[in-house]
Design a protein around this motif. Sequence first.
Motif, mmCIF file in Angstrom:
data_model
loop_
_atom_site.group_PDB
_atom_site.id
_atom_site.type_symbol
_atom_site.label_atom_id
_atom_site.label_comp_id
_atom_site.label_asym_id
_atom_site.label_seq_id
_atom_site.Cartn_x
_atom_site.Cartn_y
_atom_site.Cartn_z
ATOM 1 N N HIS A 48 12.604 7.295 -1.834
ATOM 2 C CA HIS A 48 11.833 7.842 -0.723
ATOM 3 C C HIS A 48 11.754 6.912 0.489
ATOM 4 O O HIS A 48 11.464 7.352 1.589
ATOM 5 N N SER A 49 11.937 5.586 0.315
ATOM 6 C CA SER A 49 11.740 4.664 1.438
ATOM 7 C C SER A 49 13.056 4.043 1.886
ATOM 8 O O SER A 49 13.968 3.816 1.077
ATOM 9 N N SER B 97 0.838 -1.202 0.000
ATOM 10 C CA SER B 97 0.000 0.000 0.000
ATOM 11 C C SER B 97 0.870 1.248 0.000
ATOM 12 O O SER B 97 0.490 2.281 0.526
ATOM 13 N N TRP C 284 13.898 1.025 2.727
ATOM 14 C CA TRP C 284 14.321 -0.286 2.239
ATOM 15 C C TRP C 284 15.157 -0.195 0.961
ATOM 16 O O TRP C 284 16.004 -1.054 0.700
ATOM 17 N N LYS D 250 8.415 -3.605 -11.261
ATOM 18 C CA LYS D 250 9.825 -3.792 -11.621
ATOM 19 C C LYS D 250 10.690 -3.629 -10.389
ATOM 20 O O LYS D 250 10.289 -2.909 -9.489
ATOM 21 N N ASP E 157 6.321 0.301 -16.821
ATOM 22 C CA ASP E 157 5.491 1.379 -17.342
ATOM 23 C C ASP E 157 6.185 2.236 -18.398
ATOM 24 O O ASP E 157 5.535 2.807 -19.276
ATOM 25 N N ASN F 177 11.494 -5.239 -3.360
ATOM 26 C CA ASN F 177 12.061 -6.220 -4.286
ATOM 27 C C ASN F 177 12.250 -7.611 -3.692
ATOM 28 O O ASN F 177 12.061 -8.618 -4.380
ATOM 29 N N PHE G 292 4.051 3.686 -2.150
ATOM 30 C CA PHE G 292 4.148 4.660 -3.215
ATOM 31 C C PHE G 292 3.596 4.136 -4.538
ATOM 32 O O PHE G 292 2.703 4.724 -5.146
ATOM 33 N N ILE G 293 4.110 3.014 -4.980
ATOM 34 C CA ILE G 293 3.718 2.545 -6.312
ATOM 35 C C ILE G 293 2.321 1.916 -6.273
ATOM 36 O O ILE G 293 1.569 1.982 -7.250
HETATM 37 N N1 LIG Z 1 7.812 3.164 -11.924
HETATM 38 C C1 LIG Z 1 7.745 2.035 -11.291
HETATM 39 O O1 LIG Z 1 7.453 1.045 -11.906
HETATM 40 C C2 LIG Z 1 8.048 1.956 -9.825
HETATM 41 C C3 LIG Z 1 8.181 3.124 -9.077
HETATM 42 C C4 LIG Z 1 8.446 3.014 -7.706
HETATM 43 C C5 LIG Z 1 8.585 1.754 -7.116
HETATM 44 N N2 LIG Z 1 8.466 0.639 -7.891
HETATM 45 C C6 LIG Z 1 8.633 -0.714 -7.293
HETATM 46 O O2 LIG Z 1 7.554 -0.953 -6.431
HETATM 47 C C7 LIG Z 1 7.947 -1.749 -5.328
HETATM 48 C C8 LIG Z 1 7.548 -1.033 -4.052
HETATM 49 O O3 LIG Z 1 8.184 0.230 -4.033
HETATM 50 P P1 LIG Z 1 7.499 1.502 -3.395
HETATM 51 O O4 LIG Z 1 8.176 2.679 -3.992
HETATM 52 O O5 LIG Z 1 6.038 1.397 -3.486
HETATM 53 O O6 LIG Z 1 7.964 1.364 -1.907
HETATM 54 P P2 LIG Z 1 7.191 1.888 -0.614
HETATM 55 O O7 LIG Z 1 8.194 1.771 0.474
HETATM 56 O O8 LIG Z 1 6.562 3.200 -0.872
HETATM 57 O O9 LIG Z 1 6.038 0.833 -0.404
HETATM 58 C C9 LIG Z 1 6.353 -0.506 -0.122
HETATM 59 C C10 LIG Z 1 5.137 -1.247 0.405
HETATM 60 O O10 LIG Z 1 5.551 -2.553 0.831
HETATM 61 C C11 LIG Z 1 5.258 -2.713 2.226
HETATM 62 N N3 LIG Z 1 6.343 -3.464 2.859
HETATM 63 C C12 LIG Z 1 7.591 -3.030 3.125
HETATM 64 N N4 LIG Z 1 8.300 -4.004 3.742
HETATM 65 C C13 LIG Z 1 7.466 -5.062 3.895
HETATM 66 C C14 LIG Z 1 7.615 -6.353 4.446
HETATM 67 N N5 LIG Z 1 8.774 -6.759 4.979
HETATM 68 N N6 LIG Z 1 6.571 -7.176 4.390
HETATM 69 C C15 LIG Z 1 5.410 -6.817 3.849
HETATM 70 N N7 LIG Z 1 5.217 -5.590 3.290
HETATM 71 C C16 LIG Z 1 6.239 -4.724 3.320
HETATM 72 C C17 LIG Z 1 5.134 -1.331 2.779
HETATM 73 O O11 LIG Z 1 4.346 -1.273 3.915
HETATM 74 C C18 LIG Z 1 4.497 -0.589 1.613
HETATM 75 O O12 LIG Z 1 3.133 -0.819 1.582
HETATM 76 C C19 LIG Z 1 9.432 -1.972 -5.505
HETATM 77 O O13 LIG Z 1 9.681 -3.223 -6.092
HETATM 78 C C20 LIG Z 1 9.860 -0.869 -6.435
HETATM 79 O O14 LIG Z 1 10.996 -1.209 -7.228
HETATM 80 C C21 LIG Z 1 8.172 0.716 -9.211
#
Ligand SMILES: NC(=O)c1ccc[n+]([C@@H]2O[C@H](COP(=O)([O-])OP(=O)(O)OC[C@H]3O[C@@H](n4cnc5c(N)ncnc54)[C@H](O)[C@@H]3O)[C@@H](O)[C@H]2O)c1
Lengths: 344, 344, 344, 344
Positions: D158-159, D9, D161, D95, D123, D74, D11-12
């Motif tokens: 931003h995060s 839930s 991890w 991705k 995307d 990831n 960013f992406i």
């Molecule tokens: N343009 C794109 O395609 C794009 C852009 C940004 C991120 N991403 C990808 O999206 C994925 C998530 O990135 P994001 O930017 O949304 O990160 P984020 O930190 O904003 O969100 C991560 C989500 O995973 C959850 N999470 C984190 N650790 C967890 C754990 N141990 N167990 C269960 N849930 C957990 C968090 O609560 C959050 O809901 C990554 O694989 C990233 O590479 C893709």
Amino acid sequence: MPQIAMLGSGFIARFYADSILGQRSRDKIVSVYSRRTESAGAFAMKYGCVHATTDMEVAIAHPEVDMICIALPNDLHEAAVMLCCKHGKAVMTTKPLGRTAAEARRMLEAVEKAGIFNGYLEDLVYTPKFLKALDSVQNGALGRILWAKSRETHPGPHSDWFWDLEHAGGGCILDLGCHCVEIARSFIGKDIRPVEVMCWAETQVKPIEAEDHAIGLVKYENGAIGQFEVSWTFRGGLDLRDEVMGTEGTLWINNFLRTGLEMFTTGKGADYVSEKAESNTGWLFPVGDELNDLGYNHMFTDVFNAFEQGRAPRETFYDGYVVNAILDAAYRSARTKLWEPVVL
Amino acid sequence: MPQIAMLGSGFIARFYADSILGQRSRDKIVSVYSRRTESAGAFAMKYGCVHATTDMEVAIAHPEVDMICIALPNDLHEAAVMLCCKHGKAVMTTKPLGRTAAEARRMLEAVEKAGIFNGYLEDLVYTPKFLKALDSVQNGALGRILWAKSRETHPGPHSDWFWDLEHAGGGCILDLGCHCVEIARSFIGKDIRPVEVMCWAETQVKPIEAEDHAIGLVKYENGAIGQFEVSWTFRGGLDLRDEVMGTEGTLWINNFLRTGLEMFTTGKGADYVSEKAESNTGWLFPVGDELNDLGYNHMFTDVFNAFEQGRAPRETFYDGYVVNAILDAAYRSARTKLWEPVVL
Amino acid sequence: MPQIAMLGSGFIARFYADSILGQRSRDKIVSVYSRRTESAGAFAMKYGCVHATTDMEVAIAHPEVDMICIALPNDLHEAAVMLCCKHGKAVMTTKPLGRTAAEARRMLEAVEKAGIFNGYLEDLVYTPKFLKALDSVQNGALGRILWAKSRETHPGPHSDWFWDLEHAGGGCILDLGCHCVEIARSFIGKDIRPVEVMCWAETQVKPIEAEDHAIGLVKYENGAIGQFEVSWTFRGGLDLRDEVMGTEGTLWINNFLRTGLEMFTTGKGADYVSEKAESNTGWLFPVGDELNDLGYNHMFTDVFNAFEQGRAPRETFYDGYVVNAILDAAYRSARTKLWEPVVL
Amino acid sequence: MPQIAMLGSGFIARFYADSILGQRSRDKIVSVYSRRTESAGAFAMKYGCVHATTDMEVAIAHPEVDMICIALPNDLHEAAVMLCCKHGKAVMTTKPLGRTAAEARRMLEAVEKAGIFNGYLEDLVYTPKFLKALDSVQNGALGRILWAKSRETHPGPHSDWFWDLEHAGGGCILDLGCHCVEIARSFIGKDIRPVEVMCWAETQVKPIEAEDHAIGLVKYENGAIGQFEVSWTFRGGLDLRDEVMGTEGTLWINNFLRTGLEMFTTGKGADYVSEKAESNTGWLFPVGDELNDLGYNHMFTDVFNAFEQGRAPRETFYDGYVVNAILDAAYRSARTKLWEPVVL
Ligand SMILES: NC(=O)c1ccc[n+]([C@@H]2O[C@H](COP(=O)([O-])OP(=O)(O)OC[C@H]3O[C@@H](n4cnc5c(N)ncnc54)[C@H](O)[C@@H]3O)[C@@H](O)[C@H]2O)c1
Ligand SMILES: NC(=O)c1ccc[n+]([C@@H]2O[C@H](COP(=O)([O-])OP(=O)(O)OC[C@H]3O[C@@H](n4cnc5c(N)ncnc54)[C@H](O)[C@@H]3O)[C@@H](O)[C@H]2O)c1
Ligand SMILES: NC(=O)c1ccc[n+]([C@@H]2O[C@H](COP(=O)([O-])OP(=O)(O)OC[C@H]3O[C@@H](n4cnc5c(N)ncnc54)[C@H](O)[C@@H]3O)[C@@H](O)[C@H]2O)c1
Ligand SMILES: NC(=O)c1ccc[n+]([C@@H]2O[C@H](COP(=O)([O-])OP(=O)(O)OC[C@H]3O[C@@H](n4cnc5c(N)ncnc54)[C@H](O)[C@@H]3O)[C@@H](O)[C@H]2O)c1
């Protein structure tokens, strides 16, 4: 107020002459050397030279001449420099200094031994945008420099000798990469030592021995990275762009294809647009004032002021030699597929 | 090789001096007039003038001086021109020529009667982009010209006198519109007669009597239309753009805010960006070489060459007078809300 | 989830259908009206309409249809609207609403009397850039709005009827100015009353009765000024640019010719570039996604959401009527050469 | 019309949900998984999910769910994919597919064995500009493709991890390079085999183990060259640019920082500009419609249409696997300083 002898009467000789005569308007080209009597004569007529000759040494030795401008193909730079040394005349040479670092080093050692004024005519570190940008970099606006990229690509050179490996000494790496390497090196800092080079090069399109496309990375001792992108296969004109990244900022320079002058024409009347433009209808992007925008004016002002003030210009044979050494490493890397050390 | 007296030591006097000394580097400012001894002295020191005075006529009459450069507030142009006529010295005047067409006409008649060389320093028809564009237009690349628009807007002038209607003679119409009108007129053709003007003008923001924003249309006898957009309320820097439409093509010129040099900085070190830039952090758009890009270099080269060759420069008092006549019509139109004839 | 009848099967009908079917993908065009059986049939085939007819009223009255989309020449909008009222069907009309304010007013009164949903399909106040920009303006990023200019110019329309004053109702003022006027009005504020208009218009190039080039100023009661620049004589493609000045900022929007996609091609393969592009070789500036970038998607989403939620869309017949009233004043001004009041 | 479960839930996940619900407006997210009850609940509330859970398997197994969208860090992609296989549910993953090619290969083999629909959510090969450009390339407008470069740089994720090598699997090469590699590969041809990779990578600025800046070259079997430039140290926003050179033409794409919307503001009111913008005063370059301009809309339309039509989407796990294999070679090369083979 130097009295100049021009060696060569081709493409760059005319650009240089236009700038030398136009800019300060007190400098004179008194002598010109060209292989053919007619070329020498035509050049002398156009630029008001009182003396024209088909014997290079005669032009150099001419008693009224005190500075030589070398505008000959790459394989003739060394011989011309040696004659300047022999006659103790100040010398400025177009890029690249040599075909190899060995050649460049011999020239450097010769001018140092002869104790003559020497300038390396790298115009692209004298463009108004570059100078402004460098000033910002040196004032710290970008913080610590991390990366400097320079790109020069166009559809290919205008004279036969460029396409002959013996005369030219290389393809687009030597012809265009020399500009890019010096631009990046200037942003990173000319006191920072280039350490090693990785380069990819290929002959993708043209029926030639030399490379027509190459990309290289130059690692500096402080961790900064220089990048060059060069090609003789680009379609769309002359692409001259630089980018710099630092810890506190970013710089984008477009020297040619997008500079704020845009014209659409159905095609009547627009004969000459700018260097290496590929068409004269549709959307065109002329440059206002090529002599100034490509740095020739600021370059000659610096060189002549330096000469008159008895100091070295911004770019000397030493800089040309460093550039050749980096490009030598690039050529080795393209063959060995390894990071190759820059031998200085 | 004229020996110049500079009247005034303010903003434009310094720009002019930088260009005059930097460009041909053989021209000399021998004398400077300024109201205060310190200002005159400081200017003389900086620009190597051998003579400095707080008496305007003394500067003009100085025996080594053969050309006067007027860089004074608008209300002093006429008196200065009359002194040049009295002493039979060549004169060049910054823009606008007069505060009104009546003033401009008196100056024009005076220099004609005195038979002296006269130049109108409209730098913006000498920018490299303008010259290149005009060349294309004159070669027919755009066909018949239908419309020429010029826009000059910025956040407001730097000196108090600009804000005083008596001294300045007007607001942004006079201050900036004079540039725009001459740019459009040059593209349309200086031999084509401007017929009538419609203008909207308002004081929208600044606490002044004069207008701080205006838009005008100038109809020419061949049906072409000129347009000016001027303001002292624009936020974002100095916006200098021209557009031309013809039956066969289109031209877009951006002289300042987007010319191919873009910089982002978090704010360390970047002190001076360019004329009227509003900030020194974030994305900035510096100009490489203001003196050249704003036309000063090509302008003085033309004026000095004309002087030496005994011909008129590209822009004379007559052009300044036509511009004033068009602007007078614009001011009348802003009041009457009618298309007002251009009285020449 | 409205069931739509499309009136017309020409240029804009196809753009609308592509957007309606592509965007939400749950909306359906059930019926299409066109004069010729083949055109109606071909359209029905392409867009999956279950019903096709050469009788306008039959399409409107079709029992499965609950919303009509008028995509007919300007002189047919009124008759079509009246039939929608007669049958109590929701209606959305392409721009301009009427050929005159009188026509528009009759349509406005009719839909109000009939109590039917009415939308005015002004796509250019729904482009993603416009929406983002408007949001900034409404958040105060530009302070008080002083001036809003919109420019739409291209080399001329594609269908014969546009060139016929009777059918079209006007030239480029009506055809293109309707967009520009509503864009400027939206930035200035739709609750601010437009007061008077000054307009220059001319037939400079085309062999037609109507104007092919015009520039107009619209004064609003709060002192803000709107500006439109329209032409059917522009060379170089479709020029769609807006500019806004406020006390705290500036906005520049380029919707078409410079949006970040640039292509040079020697000419093999590139058949369709974008609406009104003039060539397919040299430097081209295609738009990524015309349906979205020109606002069609966000427009239909708003209209359909409004319909489903029982609210008015962002743009209604009232807006179309205001636009017509402003353009009427512009036409009067072009004739009388006076500032003409906007009669609402 | 798939019923979706969203895993994550962050960013992406929110970007995806905005696009899924906004674009076709008939698709539904029925279930959401997040670690914390409040996050899951808040997401469910905002996006109208009827089910929210802190147990990943429960979300996947939910009887109304027929497609899973993985939007987790990831290191959790593999486990999530395996659960989809176990429950025979269609899956689409953000991705990069895996942290390594080995991980990606296991996922690829698992979905193939399970026989489930699989989509790779890249995307940036669905942006409107990319699709338009690819179309031109495939029509031959650029001739034979010689070089395709993609650049993605910004000031850092931003995060937390992302900065942890264990969770993220790498630095900017994996995070941003995955986009660039697939963009270049698409222009060169997805049927052309990538052969070997040379990569420079460094941790120049950030206090992390992983690389924050890298440049790589990918050689394809037909001699074409792909290039990626990635960084977490860029200052100035999100820089997303692609360039392609072919024997007959050139393509330049700017997806973000220069797309035709430019705003200057002194700083009142402009709160959110766009992803990773670094400031909200001065010159800003907002993007009109991020969801569309970054490709999310066209991507989900393709994936859902493919699902409904029983075909594979444009990008599948196989593509994600190839990307990981190329990036693995890049990481090896950064260590060994050799051209490293792409092992597929
Ligand atoms: N343009 C794109 O395609 C794009 C852009 C940004 C991120 N991403 C990808 O999206 C994925 C998530 O990135 P994001 O930017 O949304 O990160 P984020 O930190 O904003 O969100 C991560 C989500 O995973 C959850 N999470 C984190 N650790 C967890 C754990 N141990 N167990 C269960 N849930 C957990 C968090 O609560 C959050 O809901 C990554 O694989 C990233 O590479 C893709
Ligand atoms: N921006 C720049 O700095 C720039 C641009 C172009 C060329 N150059 C350099 O300038 C030099 C000349 O290039 P150019 O473009 O003017 O080439 P060109 O072919 O246009 O002119 C070369 C000149 O050398 C003469 N020449 C050729 N072969 C000769 C020989 N065997 N003996 C004597 N004279 C001979 C030719 O007659 C001609 O006058 C090269 O070193 C090139 O790299 C620099
Ligand atoms: N691009 C251009 O061509 C350009 C640009 C700026 C100004 N100008 C013109 O240049 C002229 C001067 O403008 P500026 O910007 O240099 O102004 P400024 O205020 O910077 O300088 C004006 C100069 O005149 C002197 N001065 C002022 N009042 C005086 C008085 N009563 N008596 C004698 N001297 C007096 C001041 O001391 C100063 O040296 C104006 O006519 C202006 O329109 C032209
Ligand atoms: N961006 C926009 O919003 C936009 C763009 C283009 C056109 N338009 C508007 O759309 C309307 C149609 O323009 P277009 O460009 O599609 O024109 P068009 O000529 O391409 O199509 C017109 C359609 O109307 C039909 N038609 C013509 N004369 C008719 C008649 N006498 N009776 C019945 N049907 C007739 C034609 O067969 C055709 O289907 C106009 O009002 C125009 O202003 C809007």
